[in-house]
Design an enzyme around this catalytic site. Structure first.
Site, mmCIF file in Angstrom:
data_model
loop_
_atom_site.group_PDB
_atom_site.id
_atom_site.type_symbol
_atom_site.label_atom_id
_atom_site.label_comp_id
_atom_site.label_asym_id
_atom_site.label_seq_id
_atom_site.Cartn_x
_atom_site.Cartn_y
_atom_site.Cartn_z
ATOM 1 C CE LYS A 242 -3.426 2.311 2.936
ATOM 2 N NZ LYS A 242 -2.534 3.475 3.228
ATOM 3 C CB CYS A 380 28.673 18.956 -6.784
ATOM 4 S SG CYS A 380 29.689 18.246 -8.107
ATOM 5 N N GLY A 382 27.040 23.454 -7.227
ATOM 6 C CA GLY A 382 26.522 24.509 -6.361
ATOM 7 C C GLY A 382 27.625 25.200 -5.577
ATOM 8 N NE ARG A 461 34.809 15.687 -17.319
ATOM 9 C CZ ARG A 461 33.527 15.325 -17.503
ATOM 10 N NH1 ARG A 461 32.583 16.256 -17.588
ATOM 11 N NH2 ARG A 461 33.199 14.062 -17.588
ATOM 12 C CG HIS A 506 27.815 14.663 -4.769
ATOM 13 N ND1 HIS A 506 26.657 15.136 -5.342
ATOM 14 C CD2 HIS A 506 28.798 14.865 -5.678
ATOM 15 C CE1 HIS A 506 26.927 15.597 -6.550
ATOM 16 N NE2 HIS A 506 28.215 15.452 -6.772
ATOM 17 C CD GLU A 508 24.371 14.622 -2.533
ATOM 18 O OE1 GLU A 508 24.420 14.711 -3.774
ATOM 19 O OE2 GLU A 508 25.031 15.360 -1.777
#
Length: 536
Positions: A242, A380, A382, A461, A506, A508
């Site tokens: 569900k 990154c 950002g 990069r 990163h 995250e």
């Protein structure tokens, strides 16, 4: 003493994509791990790309990066967030990688001049990858991407069919996930799509042991009985999958349906009851937040939230660490012409992304966050945008840019390192996977981590150009984290700001609901402080 046989669970899907095979696989893994088993995962992707690294996130979702530097499917992020496994190159196999290996062997003469065919050569290659992923664990969960009936999936399904005969029927459990829609016009749950999906699976020689029914409501016993009858499984093998309010409710929802108990019976595994105390505590926390914070995410892949899947989850984890819920407002950086829309945000985040598209909007978002003292996190690309904005509007380098955005910029504050220019082919210039970083004392980063030495995963990069280090530092940009040799800038901050940080890596990818990443916890704490101030 005889070693315990390795057990395998194969998860397939039918009717349509996007039903949640990855989350279902992760939830199954968490339940069996809670029973004391050591689990691992393998994602089999039928597409012909060698990996998803060159694919547009709008098509395929985010590219997840493992610690050993492999670009993989986003489902590996679910596996790591729900269990204690650490993904590596063995946990994701694409058809492109399989065919590349088979053709390479043929060119080297390893097939001794024989005709190379899908059966047995391609299927043997797939089975070999399954065996490798299952080393040193009690149970391997194998998720097959795509939908049963897709032509691309056939070699993988054939390999799975053979696999059960190879290792013994008692060591394999086939789980099939399919849609059971509720048709409001007639007020009925319709099982026919699922029946056709199971029939398609059976036509290639695979009979499901357990059927997960993706639906928006609990299935009555009569519907489960009907599915069991027409699909040739026991009624208690028909499990309601569900819709849930939060993905972290899945393990508990599946446990209530008896899914883990059924799997252990199919596989002949004897364990105690699962210890789900941590999951129960997590859900109690999620359902009783003390506050809500709004985060504006300014990116260029906002049309598909899965493009930022790990970022989304890491922000939610930061909320868990601060006893608050997190609401994410997605803003398209290409369309961001009026930064006033950012005024109601408690925090602003500019995520990763390649190429020049949308860069101008991101720069304006950074400027607004810096000038208006709104907590800001750049990740990154950002982080690179942070450097560009600061160079232009604080350090006086009006045309500063990244050579990725403008190859002719007079002030390339973001550029290739000199060593990268000697590498042929763009793939070799990428920095991928885990790299160490040293943090400066007295910085936001050091305070968040509570240590000087960290390691984080990368996928980029271009780098901070060291030729501009002194000029930008003199203007007030704090370089708070760098590679141990000091050559590569990893973290930047602004000191006269409530919370302003950019990370080249990163973070995250290392955040889980039970261990929220320290940078996200710190960022959401700052956002919550702003929320509290605005309310009062």
């Amino acid at each position: 003493m005889t070693a315990k046989p390795l057990k395998f669970i194969f998860v397939t899907g039918g009717v349509l994509s996007g039903l949640g095979k990855g989350l279902s696989s992760a939830a199954i893994g968490s339940l069996l791990e809670a029973r004391g088993l050591k689990v691992n995962f393998l994602k089999l992707d039928p597409y012909l790309n060698v990996d998803p690294g060159t694919m547009n996130p709008i098509q395929h979702g985010e590219v997840y990066v493992t610690e050993d530097g492999v670009e993989t499917d986003l489902d590996l992020g679910h596996y790591e967030r729900f269990t204690h496994m650490e993904a590596n190159s063995r946990n994701n196999v694409t058809a492109g990688r399989v065919y590349d290996s088979v053709i390479g062997k043929e060119r080297r003469g390893e097939y001794l001049g024989g005709t190379v065919q899908v059966i047995p050569h391609v299927t043997d290659e797939i089975k070999e990858r399954i065996h490798k992923a299952g080393e040193n664990v009690d149970l391997l969960i194998v998720e097959v991407g795509g939908t049963v009936g897709d032509i691309e999936s056939l070699p993988f399904l054939e390999a799975i069919r053979q696999f059960r005969a190879d290792v013994g029927r008692e060591n394999v459990c086939n789980v099939h996930l399919a849609l059971v829609p509720f048709i409001a016009a007639v007020g009925e749950l319709k099982t026919k799509p699922l029946q056709h999906s199971v029939k398609e699976l059976q036509s290639v020689g695979i009979a499901p042991d357990i059927i997960l029914c993706r639906t928006d409501r609990y299935l009555p016993r009569s519907v489960k009985s009907k599915i069991g009858l027409f699909c040739n499984v026991d009624e208690d093998a028909v499990v309601t999958a569900k819709d849930v309010d939060n993905i972290y409710e899945l393990p508990l929802a599946f446990n209530e349906e008896g899914l883990d108990e059924k799997i252990t019976r199919v596989l002949g595994i004897w364990t105690g009851a699962p210890n789900l105390g941590a999951w129960e505590g997590l859900i109690r926390s999620l359902k009783a937040p003390e506050a809500e914070v709004r985060i504006a995410m300014v990116g260029k892949y906002v049309d598909l939230s899965d493009a930022y899947k790990s970022l989304n989850e890491a922000l939610y984890h930061g909320g868990i660490g601060n006893r608050c819920s997190v609401k994410i407002d997605y803003l398209d950086s290409e369309k961001l012409t009026d930064t006033a829309v950012l005024s109601r945000a408690h925090g602003i985040l500019v995520p990763h992304g390649f190429g020049s598209r949308g860069a101008a909007g991101k720069i304006e978002a950074v400027r607004y966050a810096r000038e208006q003292k709104i907590p800001f996190f750049g990740i990154c690309f950002g982080m690179q945008i942070c450097v560009i904005e600061f160079a232009r509007n604080v350090a006086g380098l009006k045309s500063a840019n990244s050579t990725e955005v403008d190859a002719s910029t007079p002030h390339p504050v973001i550029d290739f390192m000199s060593e990268q220019r000697e590498i042929e082919g763009t793939g070799g210039t990428m920095r991928l996977g885990g790299y160490p970083c040293s943090l400066r004392e007295g910085t936001v980063a050091h305070s968040a981590y509570g240590t000087f030495d960290i390691s984080e995963r990368h996928r980029h990069r271009y780098e901070f150009n060291p030729e501009y280090r002194e000029r930008l530092e003199n203007a007030g940009l704090m370089l708070s984290g760098s590679s141990p040799d000091g050559k590569l800038v990893e973290v930047v901050e602004i000191s006269d700001h409530p919370w302003f940080l950019g990370s080249q890596f990163h973070p995250e990818f290392k955040s889980t609901p039970f261990a929220p990443h320290p940078l996200f916890v710190s960022f959401i704490r700052a956002a919550r402080s702003r929320s509290d101030r605005l309310e009062h």
